[in-house]
Design an enzyme around this catalytic site. Sequence first.
Site, PDB file in Angstrom:
ATOM      1  N   GLU A   1       0.984  -1.273  -0.090  1.00 50.29           N
ATOM      2  CA  GLU A   1       0.067  -0.088   0.084  1.00 50.29           C
ATOM      3  C   GLU A   1       0.747   1.160   0.175  1.00 50.29           C
ATOM      4  O   GLU A   1       0.450   2.248  -0.468  1.00 50.29           O
ATOM      5  CB  GLU A   1      -0.821  -0.025   1.055  1.00 50.29           C
ATOM      6  CG  GLU A   1      -2.238  -0.925   0.822  1.00 50.29           C
ATOM      7  CD  GLU A   1      -1.828  -2.475   1.285  1.00 50.29           C
ATOM      8  OE1 GLU A   1      -0.741  -2.428   1.944  1.00 50.29           O
ATOM      9  OE2 GLU A   1      -2.693  -3.190   1.452  1.00 50.29           O
TER      10      GLU A   1
ATOM     11  N   MET B   1      23.325   9.750   3.854  1.00 48.88           N
ATOM     12  CA  MET B   1      23.080  11.040   4.497  1.00 48.88           C
ATOM     13  C   MET B   1      23.543  10.944   5.974  1.00 48.88           C
ATOM     14  O   MET B   1      23.866  11.655   6.513  1.00 48.88           O
ATOM     15  CB  MET B   1      21.581  11.406   4.358  1.00 48.88           C
ATOM     16  CG  MET B   1      21.403  12.959   4.819  1.00 48.88           C
ATOM     17  SD  MET B   1      22.501  14.108   3.938  1.00 48.88           S
ATOM     18  CE  MET B   1      21.555  14.853   2.735  1.00 48.88           C
TER      19      MET B   1
END
Lengths: 600, 163
Positions: free
Chosen positions: A66, A493
């Site tokens: 989903e 990051m």
Amino acid sequence: MVTPVMQQSRKITSKDRAIGKYVMTETLVKLGVNTLFGITGGAIIPFYDAVFDYKGRIRNILMRHEQGAVHAAEGYARVTGKPGICISTSGPGACNLVTGIADAYMDSTPIIAISGQVPTFLIGNDAFQETDMIGVTMPITKHNFQIRHVDDIAETLTRAYKISTEGRPGPVYIDVPKDIQTKTASKNSARKFAYSLHPVPQPGRQQVLDAAELIMEAERPLIISGGGVIISNASHQVRQLAETVNCPIATTLMGKGAFPETHPLSLGVLGMHGEEHANYAVINSDLLIAVGCRFSDRITGDTKSFQEGKKIIHIDIDPAEIGKNVEAEVAITGDAKQCLVQLVKAVRNAGAKRHHKHSEWNRRIKDVKAIVESHHERDIKTEGLTQIFSIQTISRMIKPKDIVATGVGQHQMFAQLYMSRTLPRTWISSGGAGTMGFGFPAAIGAKVGRPSVEVIDIDGDGSFQMTSQELAVCKEENIKVIPVIMNNQYLGMVRQWLETFNNKRYSTVHFTDNPSFEKMAEAYRLPGITVTRKSELAEAFRTAYKSGETTVIDVMVEKEKNIWPMLPAGGSLKEIIGGNVIFKQTWQDILKSRSARGLK
Amino acid sequence: MRHTICILVNDAPGVMTRVAGLFARRGYNIDTITVGKTNSRGASKIIITAIGDDKTMEQVEKQVGKLIDVISVFELKPDDSVIRELCLAKISINGRKRKEDIIKYANVYKNKIVDITPKTITLEIMGEPQKIDTFLELMSPFGILDVSRTGVTGISRESPKKS
């Protein structure tokens, strides 16, 4: 061997049309919806039973998770401007939509999430797969509905469509209990709700005149063009403003593409990992003209020093954004396009062309920009197989109309700097929420929305693995996108943060044994290419670009490259580190200078 | 500073949760909250009192105003509005003299006696919150056993402004 008999779809009778599930499909079709991204399940079976009879009119793209469905709906919405529709079953299905709904809320993306719910008589009983989704989605939607009567279906869906798109767009969640989907509506009884929706604010005449006056007085004006400019299709108008005032213009991450980055007045993207010349312009400007941007902390850093020595004109459709993060001298509330049309007119009437050239200011910025760009030019030649090299190479190979989606992390920030975009709705990235895993499904949704252009997903190995199962959808539905994985085998990051601010204590950032993404693609019966040398990249990308099917490109980039420049979180823009031209300082320099000033 | 905010809302399911939830989420503290029907059909009124500076309150009003089920939001300024709260207070009585004192005070404040038992006296105190505070202070030496307050409601003196 017995061949299973599969039922065929059938013609819908007028009697059918009164059943809840068909009221849903009919209303969606009336609203212009022809694409759904969704996954079925117990509580949404009736609705999908109705969809079965809409062959050729409603296409359901059966995603594998989903979260993939909701990001695909976002990608679809971002490139088309129409709401993206995603469907799930109750409980876990609906919960899996939550990340994407929150993402759409932060980035003002119009989506409608429709989920099944347990039958009304079981609601509140902790029934199987029951989750209070109205409670869960309340803080992350513009509005949500639980349909409690079959006669309310048509009106609720129509309202949801309006709410998601009007004013400041956003996600709307609708809970449809299973029994409502199978009940028959009373004759001609589509109920209207008693109340009307909020009107969109109109720009005030006086505010526009005041803004024009500030612009006339300014010596060092700078336009910040945010995501609102893209949402309101105001690219042409913001360009008129920039050219009329003759001043530089920077975009936010969400506004990238609103203004052609090849234009002489363009400064590219500003903010935390923005262009040096863009942040330099912010620091030195005496007037910011901000259009459809909310001054997020990724743009301003410390808001107090951000505002020092400058006035701000803030144009936004959402009155609550005015004065939320920064104080505006003049605020115009309204649709960006309308506001800009009036502002350009007012500035022209005030005689901008005659009095103001800002030649000194423009030259100053242009000089800095030229040096920064010469560094970019140099990088593509001298760098090894890095993200800078890879993204610049691809940037030069794609067409202006092609769409670039990204995941979240270093590669996203590299792409923001090095992937040149000149048209609105050709850059899709998760801004406010920073949702890893966004890029690939969003690219799928974008491709469905704009099948005539190529869609490239610049992704990271971390981000890609969060939603990579949607490769199955690419194969099955024959949707072609080009995932290019900047594979540094790190959550890059965070690794950079740990290197810079945490003494290289690399806690849980290293992927020591990543899968082969080429083989992963092959497992989905799609081609994959691994790039290990600089010389192989262009050829690999050309192959993928020309191919008729999704081709995964796994680029084994240098592992420990950092994305510079960078604004340390919460710092002032002057404390940006790691630049080449203006912000050459390091984090150690900042710490020294802070402690010299008695700051921690 | 204490602000009284008047929010006209659609009489829709969960609207109270939406408003109260927004206050909590954005870190605005609710002091009192009341809700009730109005003269217009399908609309209810929520009155919230909250402590905060003017800037925060402006943000509150704007954010609340964005909720789809909110029709209008405005502040009830002390000078232009009537503010009332109802309080029921159960005071312990211990001997005839004290009972008379309580009744005397209650009369001075125009409070109603709504219940008397051999050991307690229950008063209905209506007025601005400060009046209730003052009266409760006055009662405290007698021994307050229990207090129920409705929270503040209010109405503007003129016809309501649209926000």
